[in-house]
Design an enzyme around this catalytic site. Sequence first.
Site: not given
Ligand code: GRF
Length: 197
Positions: A15, A110
């Site tokens: 993300n 989330h």
């Molecule tokens: C994602 O699924 C987000 O929604 C949750 O933790 C995960 C993080 O994944 N809070 P990344 O590190 O962004 O790949």
Amino acid sequence: MSIPVAVLISGRGSNMEALIKAANRPGYPARISLVISNKKEAKGLSIAQEYGIRTQIIAHEDYETREHFESALHNVLIENQIQLVCLAGFMRILGAEFVGKWAGKILNIHPSLLPALKGLNTHERAIQARMRRHGCTVHFVSAEMDEGPIIAQAAIPVHVDDTSDTLAKRVIESEHWLYPACLRSLACGDVQMPRKP
Ligand code: GRF
């Protein structure tokens, strides 16, 4: 002028990378100025560096109390003139004092359609509960975990043959466009945290 943003991570950082890519596009109202990890080994740190973004490790285990950790975090954000904070897989609960100082300026993503499935292992739990729809939510951070006011959600169908892996793959794809869209809306003032009645 784009708004300086810090992204807080603990792990893989996909993300975070989606936010960096979006912010690199012309006209995006925010820029990712700093990536902070509470885990020294977070994979996202090297990804951020590949994009030329400054990174900092603030390891929670180096601090005696949560308050000390959060005060170090707050000071680094202030020193770097950060105006907005995006939690992106940041696996620490932030206390009321810290959250109060940053009220309306911290977002989280989330992997569920909140208020359903707060907490961990959401994809597995969506399948076990035979939910027909699942997805992700971007919300303002409040002192209660996964509780703050919702900015936007992306819903996807759960297929009968989905496993938690196939479902996770489709949810993360939706996270990668939803989070940059919400940060854009916040940075340009289209959304703000609702005041308490
Ligand atoms: C994602 O699924 C987000 O929604 C949750 O933790 C995960 C993080 O994944 N809070 P990344 O590190 O962004 O790949």
